[in-house]
Scaffold this active site. Structure first.
Site, PDB file in Angstrom:
ATOM      1  N   HIS A 134      -3.942  -5.924   0.364  1.00 23.45           N
ATOM      2  CA  HIS A 134      -2.846  -4.980   0.114  1.00 23.45           C
ATOM      3  C   HIS A 134      -1.981  -5.477  -1.038  1.00 23.45           C
ATOM      4  O   HIS A 134      -2.041  -6.644  -1.417  1.00 23.45           O
ATOM      5  CB  HIS A 134      -1.959  -4.829   1.360  1.00 23.45           C
ATOM      6  CG  HIS A 134      -2.543  -3.943   2.409  1.00 23.45           C
ATOM      7  ND1 HIS A 134      -3.377  -4.405   3.400  1.00 23.45           N
ATOM      8  CD2 HIS A 134      -2.415  -2.607   2.613  1.00 23.45           C
ATOM      9  CE1 HIS A 134      -3.739  -3.401   4.179  1.00 23.45           C
ATOM     10  NE2 HIS A 134      -3.176  -2.292   3.726  1.00 23.45           N
ATOM     11  N   LYS A 138       3.775  -5.881   0.430  1.00 21.98           N
ATOM     12  CA  LYS A 138       3.616  -5.540   1.863  1.00 21.98           C
ATOM     13  C   LYS A 138       4.231  -6.657   2.705  1.00 21.98           C
ATOM     14  O   LYS A 138       3.927  -7.830   2.512  1.00 21.98           O
ATOM     15  CB  LYS A 138       2.135  -5.359   2.214  1.00 21.98           C
ATOM     16  CG  LYS A 138       1.927  -4.920   3.660  1.00 21.98           C
ATOM     17  CD  LYS A 138       0.521  -4.428   3.911  1.00 21.98           C
ATOM     18  CE  LYS A 138       0.271  -4.100   5.378  1.00 21.98           C
ATOM     19  NZ  LYS A 138       1.128  -3.023   5.900  1.00 21.98           N
TER      20      LYS A 138
HETATM   21  N1  LIG Z   1       0.753   4.194   9.433  1.00 22.77           N
HETATM   22  C1  LIG Z   1       0.437   4.367   8.156  1.00 22.77           C
HETATM   23  O1  LIG Z   1      -0.470   5.123   7.802  1.00 22.77           O
HETATM   24  C2  LIG Z   1       1.226   3.617   7.099  1.00 22.77           C
HETATM   25  C3  LIG Z   1       0.975   3.807   5.729  1.00 22.77           C
HETATM   26  C4  LIG Z   1       1.808   3.183   4.801  1.00 22.77           C
HETATM   27  C5  LIG Z   1       2.860   2.378   5.257  1.00 22.77           C
HETATM   28  N2  LIG Z   1       3.044   2.201   6.594  1.00 22.77           N
HETATM   29  C6  LIG Z   1       4.163   1.442   7.142  1.00 22.77           C
HETATM   30  O2  LIG Z   1       5.342   2.222   6.911  1.00 22.77           O
HETATM   31  C7  LIG Z   1       6.466   1.365   6.751  1.00 22.77           C
HETATM   32  C8  LIG Z   1       7.156   1.686   5.430  1.00 22.77           C
HETATM   33  O3  LIG Z   1       6.285   1.382   4.363  1.00 22.77           O
HETATM   34  P1  LIG Z   1       6.708   1.603   2.840  1.00 22.77           P
HETATM   35  O4  LIG Z   1       5.609   1.023   2.049  1.00 22.77           O
HETATM   36  O5  LIG Z   1       7.118   3.019   2.623  1.00 22.77           O
HETATM   37  O6  LIG Z   1       7.981   0.622   2.772  1.00 22.77           O
HETATM   38  P2  LIG Z   1       9.244   0.677   1.795  1.00 22.77           P
HETATM   39  O7  LIG Z   1       8.872   1.243   0.477  1.00 22.77           O
HETATM   40  O8  LIG Z   1       9.845  -0.696   1.865  1.00 22.77           O
HETATM   41  O9  LIG Z   1      10.206   1.719   2.512  1.00 22.77           O
HETATM   42  C9  LIG Z   1      10.924   1.451   3.673  1.00 22.77           C
HETATM   43  C10 LIG Z   1      12.186   2.268   3.587  1.00 22.77           C
HETATM   44  O10 LIG Z   1      12.806   2.359   4.868  1.00 22.77           O
HETATM   45  C11 LIG Z   1      14.149   2.653   4.621  1.00 22.77           C
HETATM   46  N3  LIG Z   1      14.965   2.354   5.810  1.00 22.77           N
HETATM   47  C12 LIG Z   1      15.273   1.168   6.351  1.00 22.77           C
HETATM   48  N4  LIG Z   1      16.058   1.327   7.444  1.00 22.77           N
HETATM   49  C13 LIG Z   1      16.226   2.684   7.597  1.00 22.77           C
HETATM   50  C14 LIG Z   1      16.904   3.493   8.529  1.00 22.77           C
HETATM   51  N5  LIG Z   1      17.618   2.957   9.542  1.00 22.77           N
HETATM   52  N6  LIG Z   1      16.856   4.847   8.384  1.00 22.77           N
HETATM   53  C15 LIG Z   1      16.165   5.423   7.375  1.00 22.77           C
HETATM   54  N7  LIG Z   1      15.501   4.698   6.441  1.00 22.77           N
HETATM   55  C16 LIG Z   1      15.532   3.332   6.566  1.00 22.77           C
HETATM   56  C17 LIG Z   1      14.530   1.764   3.432  1.00 22.77           C
HETATM   57  O11 LIG Z   1      15.657   2.213   2.746  1.00 22.77           O
HETATM   58  P3  LIG Z   1      15.910   3.575   1.889  1.00 22.77           P
HETATM   59  O12 LIG Z   1      15.152   4.674   2.574  1.00 22.77           O
HETATM   60  O13 LIG Z   1      17.357   3.769   1.928  1.00 22.77           O
HETATM   61  O14 LIG Z   1      15.395   3.292   0.536  1.00 22.77           O
HETATM   62  C18 LIG Z   1      13.221   1.688   2.632  1.00 22.77           C
HETATM   63  O15 LIG Z   1      13.189   2.421   1.448  1.00 22.77           O
HETATM   64  C19 LIG Z   1       5.901  -0.064   6.871  1.00 22.77           C
HETATM   65  O16 LIG Z   1       6.020  -0.498   8.215  1.00 22.77           O
HETATM   66  C20 LIG Z   1       4.423   0.094   6.514  1.00 22.77           C
HETATM   67  O17 LIG Z   1       3.600  -0.907   7.092  1.00 22.77           O
HETATM   68  C21 LIG Z   1       2.235   2.797   7.509  1.00 22.77           C
END
Ligand SMILES: NC(=O)c1ccc[n+]([C@@H]2O[C@H](COP(=O)([O-])OP(=O)(O)OC[C@H]3O[C@@H](n4cnc5c(N)ncnc54)[C@H](OP(=O)(O)O)[C@@H]3O)[C@@H](O)[C@H]2O)c1
Length: 227
Positions: A134, A138
């Site tokens: 990844h 990540k």
């Molecule tokens: N299941 C799947 O298919 C899949 C696929 C991809 C990723 N994921 C998972 O999804 C998660 C996010 O991944 P990502 O790559 O998108 O990470 P990312 O770019 O770091 O985004 C996470 C976002 O969550 C927001 N956040 C934190 N606390 C919050 C709250 N209380 N309320 C609303 N928003 C909040 C953050 O702030 P802001 O929103 O303010 O910027 C941040 O931008 C990870 O756990 C990853 O492993 C899962």
């Protein structure tokens, strides 16, 4: 439909875009507005067909508690919170809410899970290993998807111990390789995501599916019945 997307990060933003492209109305809430699930009040939640969470493990648990306690329907893509799964299922059933979760909302990876089960059953004496690669940002390792694959093989072949190697490099959206090896040969199942779009499409289709329903599901149970 009207969806509330939690998280303005890499995946949450794309989920909002895909939902709009599929004709839905979307509101996106980031960390600042939703610290400690502050935005998820009963009157707010009552206005949405489903909530989609792509945040952090800590935030996702707070968000789920708020959504489920208010009988909302929530699709959780965030990974790394599964020690709370049973508590969330109990809350969901107690409140007549709906919860749909997955380590991977890509339909291709769900097919990989099925194939992994078949492979493990076909060659139970082989040694199994997983390599996942990844992007460098990540936060969790091994990936939730690799842990799901490991669980599938170890459940299918009692006594098997599946090692996971995690690699973090560049901008790779996600590669998972399951290898089954004997003295004589080697079988490989490999999934490569070209972008995050497969996750986003699966999560939006899951939200369409869960609207109006009550209950708890792993995406593995429902991905073949999506519209
Ligand atoms: N299941 C799947 O298919 C899949 C696929 C991809 C990723 N994921 C998972 O999804 C998660 C996010 O991944 P990502 O790559 O998108 O990470 P990312 O770019 O770091 O985004 C996470 C976002 O969550 C927001 N956040 C934190 N606390 C919050 C709250 N209380 N309320 C609303 N928003 C909040 C953050 O702030 P802001 O929103 O303010 O910027 C941040 O931008 C990870 O756990 C990853 O492993 C899962």
């Amino acid at each position: 439909m009207l969806f509330l997307v939690l998280g303005r990060g890499k995946t949450g933003s794309l989920v909002a875009q895909v939902a709009s492209e599929r004709g839905h109305s979307v509101r996106v809430v980031g960390e600042e507005e939703n610290r400690n699930a502050a935005a998820l009040t009963a009157p707010v939640l009552a206005g949405f067909d489903a909530v989609i969470d792509f945040t952090t493990p800590e935030a996702a648990v707070q968000n789920m508690r708020a959504c489920l306690a208010n009988a909302a329907r929530v699709v959780v893509g965030t990974t790394g919170w599964y020690q709370h799964l049973q508590a969330m299922k109990d809350l969901c059933l107690r409140k007549d809410a709906a919860l749909l979760y997955s380590t991977n909302f890509s339909v291709g990876v769900q097919a990989l899970f099925r194939l992994a089960r078949d492979l493990a059953a076909a060659v139970p004496g082989y040694r199994f290993s997983i390599t996942e690669t990844h992007h460098a940002t990540k936060v969790d390792a091994p990936s939730g998807t690799a842990l799901s694959l490991k669980k599938i093989v170890e459940h299918t072949v009692p006594g098997a111990v599946v090692e996971i190697v995690s690699k973090r490099e560049g901008e790779v959206p996600g590669i998972h390789l399951l290898e089954a090896r004997s003295e004589n040969d080697c079988l490989e199942l490999r999934h490569e995501a070209f972008s995050r779009r497969g996750f986003a499409e699966g999560a939006v289709r899951a939200a369409e599916w869960i609207a109006g329903k009550t209950g708890c599901w792993d995406f593995q149970e429902v991905f073949q019945s999506l519209a």
